[in-house]
Design a protein around this motif. Structure first.
Motif, PDB file in Angstrom:
ATOM      1  N   GLY A  80       0.837  -1.187   0.000  1.00  0.00           N
ATOM      2  CA  GLY A  80       0.000   0.000   0.000  1.00  0.00           C
ATOM      3  C   GLY A  80       0.872   1.236   0.000  1.00  0.00           C
ATOM      4  O   GLY A  80       2.101   1.147  -0.007  1.00  0.00           O
ATOM      5  N   ALA A  81       0.239   2.396   0.030  1.00  0.00           N
ATOM      6  CA  ALA A  81       0.975   3.659  -0.025  1.00  0.00           C
ATOM      7  C   ALA A  81       1.838   3.881   1.211  1.00  0.00           C
ATOM      8  O   ALA A  81       2.901   4.496   1.125  1.00  0.00           O
ATOM      9  CB  ALA A  81       0.000   4.817  -0.194  1.00  0.00           C
ATOM     10  N   THR A  82       1.390   3.396   2.371  1.00  0.00           N
ATOM     11  CA  THR A  82       2.127   3.675   3.610  1.00  0.00           C
ATOM     12  C   THR A  82       2.719   2.443   4.274  1.00  0.00           C
ATOM     13  O   THR A  82       3.421   2.569   5.272  1.00  0.00           O
ATOM     14  CB  THR A  82       1.214   4.363   4.638  1.00  0.00           C
ATOM     15  OG1 THR A  82       0.100   3.511   4.912  1.00  0.00           O
ATOM     16  CG2 THR A  82       0.730   5.713   4.151  1.00  0.00           C
ATOM     17  N   ALA A  83       2.435   1.245   3.728  1.00  0.00           N
ATOM     18  CA  ALA A  83       2.886   0.038   4.417  1.00  0.00           C
ATOM     19  C   ALA A  83       2.962  -1.152   3.475  1.00  0.00           C
ATOM     20  O   ALA A  83       2.419  -1.132   2.372  1.00  0.00           O
ATOM     21  CB  ALA A  83       1.933  -0.280   5.564  1.00  0.00           C
ATOM     22  N   GLU A  84       3.636  -2.186   3.960  1.00  0.00           N
ATOM     23  CA  GLU A  84       3.676  -3.488   3.312  1.00  0.00           C
ATOM     24  C   GLU A  84       3.406  -4.534   4.378  1.00  0.00           C
ATOM     25  O   GLU A  84       3.690  -4.306   5.559  1.00  0.00           O
ATOM     26  CB  GLU A  84       5.044  -3.751   2.684  1.00  0.00           C
ATOM     27  CG  GLU A  84       5.351  -2.847   1.526  1.00  0.00           C
ATOM     28  CD  GLU A  84       6.675  -3.185   0.850  1.00  0.00           C
ATOM     29  OE1 GLU A  84       7.419  -4.057   1.351  1.00  0.00           O
ATOM     30  OE2 GLU A  84       6.958  -2.570  -0.176  1.00  0.00           O
ATOM     31  N   SER A  95      -2.952 -13.608  10.382  1.00  0.00           N
ATOM     32  CA  SER A  95      -1.925 -12.907  11.148  1.00  0.00           C
ATOM     33  C   SER A  95      -1.021 -12.189  10.157  1.00  0.00           C
ATOM     34  O   SER A  95      -0.438 -12.817   9.265  1.00  0.00           O
ATOM     35  CB  SER A  95      -1.118 -13.889  11.997  1.00  0.00           C
ATOM     36  OG  SER A  95      -0.163 -13.194  12.764  1.00  0.00           O
ATOM     37  N   CYS A  96      -0.927 -10.862  10.304  1.00  0.00           N
ATOM     38  CA  CYS A  96      -0.176 -10.037   9.358  1.00  0.00           C
ATOM     39  C   CYS A  96       0.932  -9.273  10.069  1.00  0.00           C
ATOM     40  O   CYS A  96       0.669  -8.528  11.023  1.00  0.00           O
ATOM     41  CB  CYS A  96      -1.094  -9.027   8.684  1.00  0.00           C
ATOM     42  SG  CYS A  96      -2.465  -9.753   7.764  1.00  0.00           S
ATOM     43  N   ALA A  97       2.150  -9.439   9.603  1.00  0.00           N
ATOM     44  CA  ALA A  97       3.277  -8.628  10.059  1.00  0.00           C
ATOM     45  C   ALA A  97       3.350  -7.439   9.108  1.00  0.00           C
ATOM     46  O   ALA A  97       3.530  -7.611   7.899  1.00  0.00           O
ATOM     47  CB  ALA A  97       4.563  -9.431  10.034  1.00  0.00           C
ATOM     48  N   ILE A  98       3.201  -6.246   9.660  1.00  0.00           N
ATOM     49  CA  ILE A  98       3.125  -5.028   8.848  1.00  0.00           C
ATOM     50  C   ILE A  98       4.365  -4.173   9.117  1.00  0.00           C
ATOM     51  O   ILE A  98       4.755  -3.970  10.274  1.00  0.00           O
ATOM     52  CB  ILE A  98       1.875  -4.195   9.202  1.00  0.00           C
ATOM     53  CG1 ILE A  98       0.602  -5.054   9.193  1.00  0.00           C
ATOM     54  CG2 ILE A  98       1.761  -2.983   8.294  1.00  0.00           C
ATOM     55  CD1 ILE A  98       0.147  -5.530   7.849  1.00  0.00           C
ATOM     56  N   SER A  99       4.963  -3.661   8.056  1.00  0.00           N
ATOM     57  CA  SER A  99       6.043  -2.682   8.205  1.00  0.00           C
ATOM     58  C   SER A  99       5.614  -1.409   7.475  1.00  0.00           C
ATOM     59  O   SER A  99       5.110  -1.464   6.358  1.00  0.00           O
ATOM     60  CB  SER A  99       7.372  -3.217   7.673  1.00  0.00           C
ATOM     61  OG  SER A  99       7.271  -3.531   6.318  1.00  0.00           O
ATOM     62  N   HIS A 141       9.247   4.834  15.693  1.00  0.00           N
ATOM     63  CA  HIS A 141      10.649   4.636  15.352  1.00  0.00           C
ATOM     64  C   HIS A 141      10.923   3.309  14.651  1.00  0.00           C
ATOM     65  O   HIS A 141      11.729   3.257  13.730  1.00  0.00           O
ATOM     66  CB  HIS A 141      11.520   4.744  16.610  1.00  0.00           C
ATOM     67  CG  HIS A 141      11.544   6.123  17.175  1.00  0.00           C
ATOM     68  ND1 HIS A 141      12.391   7.096  16.704  1.00  0.00           N
ATOM     69  CD2 HIS A 141      10.812   6.705  18.157  1.00  0.00           C
ATOM     70  CE1 HIS A 141      12.186   8.226  17.371  1.00  0.00           C
ATOM     71  NE2 HIS A 141      11.225   8.011  18.257  1.00  0.00           N
ATOM     72  N   GLU A 142      10.266   2.242  15.102  1.00  0.00           N
ATOM     73  CA  GLU A 142      10.552   0.931  14.530  1.00  0.00           C
ATOM     74  C   GLU A 142       9.577   0.556  13.426  1.00  0.00           C
ATOM     75  O   GLU A 142       9.867  -0.313  12.611  1.00  0.00           O
ATOM     76  CB  GLU A 142      10.600  -0.108  15.647  1.00  0.00           C
ATOM     77  CG  GLU A 142      11.755   0.248  16.580  1.00  0.00           C
ATOM     78  CD  GLU A 142      11.928  -0.699  17.742  1.00  0.00           C
ATOM     79  OE1 GLU A 142      11.328  -1.785  17.746  1.00  0.00           O
ATOM     80  OE2 GLU A 142      12.684  -0.339  18.655  1.00  0.00           O
ATOM     81  N   ALA A 143       8.428   1.203  13.400  1.00  0.00           N
ATOM     82  CA  ALA A 143       7.468   1.146  12.290  1.00  0.00           C
ATOM     83  C   ALA A 143       7.051  -0.268  11.899  1.00  0.00           C
ATOM     84  O   ALA A 143       7.028  -0.621  10.731  1.00  0.00           O
ATOM     85  CB  ALA A 143       8.010   1.907  11.086  1.00  0.00           C
ATOM     86  N   VAL A 144       6.717  -1.080  12.913  1.00  0.00           N
ATOM     87  CA  VAL A 144       6.218  -2.428  12.655  1.00  0.00           C
ATOM     88  C   VAL A 144       5.070  -2.741  13.605  1.00  0.00           C
ATOM     89  O   VAL A 144       4.980  -2.175  14.695  1.00  0.00           O
ATOM     90  CB  VAL A 144       7.320  -3.510  12.810  1.00  0.00           C
ATOM     91  CG1 VAL A 144       8.391  -3.336  11.758  1.00  0.00           C
ATOM     92  CG2 VAL A 144       7.919  -3.501  14.199  1.00  0.00           C
ATOM     93  N   GLY A 145       4.198  -3.647  13.179  1.00  0.00           N
ATOM     94  CA  GLY A 145       3.095  -4.079  14.019  1.00  0.00           C
ATOM     95  C   GLY A 145       2.555  -5.400  13.509  1.00  0.00           C
ATOM     96  O   GLY A 145       2.895  -5.843  12.406  1.00  0.00           O
ATOM     97  N   ILE A 146       1.705  -6.021  14.323  1.00  0.00           N
ATOM     98  CA  ILE A 146       1.110  -7.316  13.966  1.00  0.00           C
ATOM     99  C   ILE A 146      -0.395  -7.212  14.113  1.00  0.00           C
ATOM    100  O   ILE A 146      -0.903  -6.886  15.202  1.00  0.00           O
ATOM    101  CB  ILE A 146       1.657  -8.434  14.861  1.00  0.00           C
ATOM    102  CG1 ILE A 146       3.185  -8.519  14.707  1.00  0.00           C
ATOM    103  CG2 ILE A 146       1.001  -9.774  14.492  1.00  0.00           C
ATOM    104  CD1 ILE A 146       3.863  -9.319  15.782  1.00  0.00           C
ATOM    105  N   LEU A 147      -1.099  -7.468  13.030  1.00  0.00           N
ATOM    106  CA  LEU A 147      -2.557  -7.434  13.009  1.00  0.00           C
ATOM    107  C   LEU A 147      -3.070  -8.868  12.976  1.00  0.00           C
ATOM    108  O   LEU A 147      -2.646  -9.662  12.126  1.00  0.00           O
ATOM    109  CB  LEU A 147      -3.034  -6.670  11.770  1.00  0.00           C
ATOM    110  CG  LEU A 147      -4.533  -6.566  11.548  1.00  0.00           C
ATOM    111  CD1 LEU A 147      -5.176  -5.694  12.629  1.00  0.00           C
ATOM    112  CD2 LEU A 147      -4.816  -5.978  10.161  1.00  0.00           C
TER     113      LEU A 147
END
Length: 152
Positions: A80-84, A95-99, A141-147
């Motif tokens: 996407g425009a702001t994330a992968e 389960s999605c690992a998002i950066s 700062h680390e710009a990651v998350g899990i959905l």
């Protein structure tokens, strides 16, 4: 490579959790409710994923994150425009690992003040507020998350 069976879920509004993993700013992961999640798989096999980051982190006015699948095999890859993201589907549990993309200062821009304003209405105690602040710093700062969410 495993090819996913087509699971047609037309614009399902789902609920789930959003986890900000531990990192330099936070020793333990912080999990929040994922306020809005939409999963739409078209007849062409392309999946659209749209979700809001936790309101405690970014407030209710933040733009949703919008991603589209670029693969039809496990793991599913989204852009996407702001994330992968990279998502796994295990029997309907996604389960999605998002950066997230960072700006020139090396930060993922979020409105931490709006998140804290939302959190004030939740009557969080001092420890919960401190955890929230650390979670915001970690996401910036680390710009990651899990959905995580379950398909109907």
């Amino acid at each position: 490579m495993t090819i996913l069976p087509l699971i047609f879920v037309s614009l399902a509004e789902l609920s789930g959790t959003y986890t900000i993993p531990s990192g330099a700013y936070m020793e333990n992961p912080a999990e929040f409710p994922a306020p809005e999640i939409e999963w739409d798989q078209g007849s062409d096999g392309i999946i659209s994923l749209k979700y809001d980051l936790p309101y405690e982190v970014v407030g209710v006015e933040a733009d949703p994150i919008k991603l589209q699948s670029v693969s039809a095999q496990q793991p599913l890859r989204f852009r996407g425009a702001t994330a992968e993201g990279v998502c796994r589907n295990q029997e309907g549990l996604i389960s999605c690992a998002i950066s997230y993309k960072k700006n020139q200062e090396g930060l993922f821009p979020i409105d931490t003040a709006a998140g804290l304003a939302y959190a004030e209405g939740l009557n969080m105690d001092a420890v919960e507020i401190q955890t929230l602040i650390k979670a915001q710093e970690t996401l910036m700062h680390e710009a990651v998350g899990i959905l995580n969410f379950r398909l109907p």
